[in-house]
Design a protein around this motif. Structure first.
Motif, PDB file in Angstrom:
ATOM      1  N   MET A   1       0.895  -1.212   0.086  1.00  0.00           N
ATOM      2  CA  MET A   1      -0.126   0.053  -0.121  1.00  0.00           C
ATOM      3  C   MET A   1       0.848   1.303  -0.076  1.00  0.00           C
ATOM      4  O   MET A   1       2.003   1.359   0.820  1.00  0.00           O
ATOM      5  N   ARG A  11      -3.385   0.908  -3.568  1.00  0.00           N
ATOM      6  CA  ARG A  11      -2.950  -0.611  -3.662  1.00  0.00           C
ATOM      7  C   ARG A  11      -3.414  -1.320  -4.910  1.00  0.00           C
ATOM      8  O   ARG A  11      -4.157  -0.714  -5.327  1.00  0.00           O
ATOM      9  N   ASP A  17     -11.741  -8.069  -4.090  1.00  0.00           N
ATOM     10  CA  ASP A  17     -12.155  -6.759  -4.378  1.00  0.00           C
ATOM     11  C   ASP A  17     -13.486  -6.658  -5.193  1.00  0.00           C
ATOM     12  O   ASP A  17     -14.019  -5.613  -5.456  1.00  0.00           O
ATOM     13  N   VAL A  71      -8.068   3.564  -2.077  1.00  0.00           N
ATOM     14  CA  VAL A  71      -8.846   3.273  -0.847  1.00  0.00           C
ATOM     15  C   VAL A  71      -8.755   4.251   0.230  1.00  0.00           C
ATOM     16  O   VAL A  71      -7.699   4.971   0.286  1.00  0.00           O
ATOM     17  N   ASP A  74     -10.981   2.583   5.702  1.00  0.00           N
ATOM     18  CA  ASP A  74     -11.849   1.509   5.704  1.00  0.00           C
ATOM     19  C   ASP A  74     -11.968   0.619   4.585  1.00  0.00           C
ATOM     20  O   ASP A  74     -12.829  -0.323   4.255  1.00  0.00           O
ATOM     21  N   ASP A  75     -11.053   0.749   3.573  1.00  0.00           N
ATOM     22  CA  ASP A  75     -10.979  -0.024   2.210  1.00  0.00           C
ATOM     23  C   ASP A  75     -12.075   0.185   1.372  1.00  0.00           C
ATOM     24  O   ASP A  75     -12.333  -0.696   0.599  1.00  0.00           O
ATOM     25  N   GLU A  76     -12.698   1.270   1.287  1.00  0.00           N
ATOM     26  CA  GLU A  76     -13.807   1.627   0.579  1.00  0.00           C
ATOM     27  C   GLU A  76     -12.756   2.111  -0.860  1.00  0.00           C
ATOM     28  O   GLU A  76     -12.049   3.043  -0.697  1.00  0.00           O
ATOM     29  N   ILE A  77     -13.378   1.609  -1.982  1.00  0.00           N
ATOM     30  CA  ILE A  77     -12.600   2.026  -3.282  1.00  0.00           C
ATOM     31  C   ILE A  77     -13.130   3.227  -3.829  1.00  0.00           C
ATOM     32  O   ILE A  77     -14.399   3.217  -3.911  1.00  0.00           O
TER      33      ILE A  77
END
Length: 187
Positions: A1, A11, A17, A71, A74-77
């Motif tokens: 990342m 990333r 995903d 991202v 909280d790993d939201e794209i």
């Protein structure tokens, strides 16, 4: 990342995903429609996006392309940056493409993401050149490219089939041995 700013990282796309990619594309469907090929309904499904994510991983392993996602913590794209059609040998070139979530535009995030991918293309992939194309009236994308040292090299008539029709594009290139100055995000 790779960190971009206090809220975002970059990333590579990975298996698993699919759901997050489908969500990101559904949220940005209308926003992206004028700038992309027409998409089937299947494109916006988790299953389609998951298969595409697996294809992205395979393409990266084979050295054909490398696709990144922007991202949140909280790993939201909230965006994509792609290096497609990687060519080795005498060319050492790739095609650059990108988009940022409509809700996050105008803050320099696209410029930061592109700058980070430029450095990766130069330092990790050892490429010599990146090329990019925008629709003639896509001033925002042209600004991202200009901030990152891309130079306009011409117009390509009916270059890509976008939004249901063959459209003219402005072509840009970035020679990667030119100095890279990373843009900063807008406050």
């Amino acid at each position: 990342m790779l960190p971009l700013d206090a809220e975002h990282t970059l990333r590579t796309v990975r298996a698993g995903d699919g759901a997050a990619l489908a969500r990101a594309y559904r949220v940005n469907r209308e926003h992206l429609a004028p700038w992309e090929p027409r998409r089937s309904e299947g494109f916006f499904t988790e299953a389609w996006q998951e298969q595409n994510a697996k294809d992205c991983v395979a393409d990266a392993a084979a050295g054909r392309s490398i696709r990144f996602v922007v991202v949140t913590a909280d790993d939201e794209i909230v965006g994509r940056v792609n290096l497609n059609n990687i060519v080795r040998g005498a060319f050492l070139n790739a095609d650059l493409g990108y988009w940022i979530d409509e809700r996050r535009q105008g803050r320099g995030l696209g410029s930061l993401a592109v700058a980070t991918v430029i450095a990766h293309a130069r330092d990790a992939l050892r490429l010599h050149r990146l090329q990019a194309a925008t629709l003639l009236d896509n001033a925002a994308s042209q600004t991202v490219l200009a901030r990152n040292g891309f130079r306009r090299i011409g117009i390509a008539p009916r270059y890509l089939h976008i939004a249901g029709e063959w459209q003219d594009h402005v072509l840009f290139q970035r020679l990667l041995d030119d100095p890279v100055t990373a843009p900063s995000a807008h406050p």
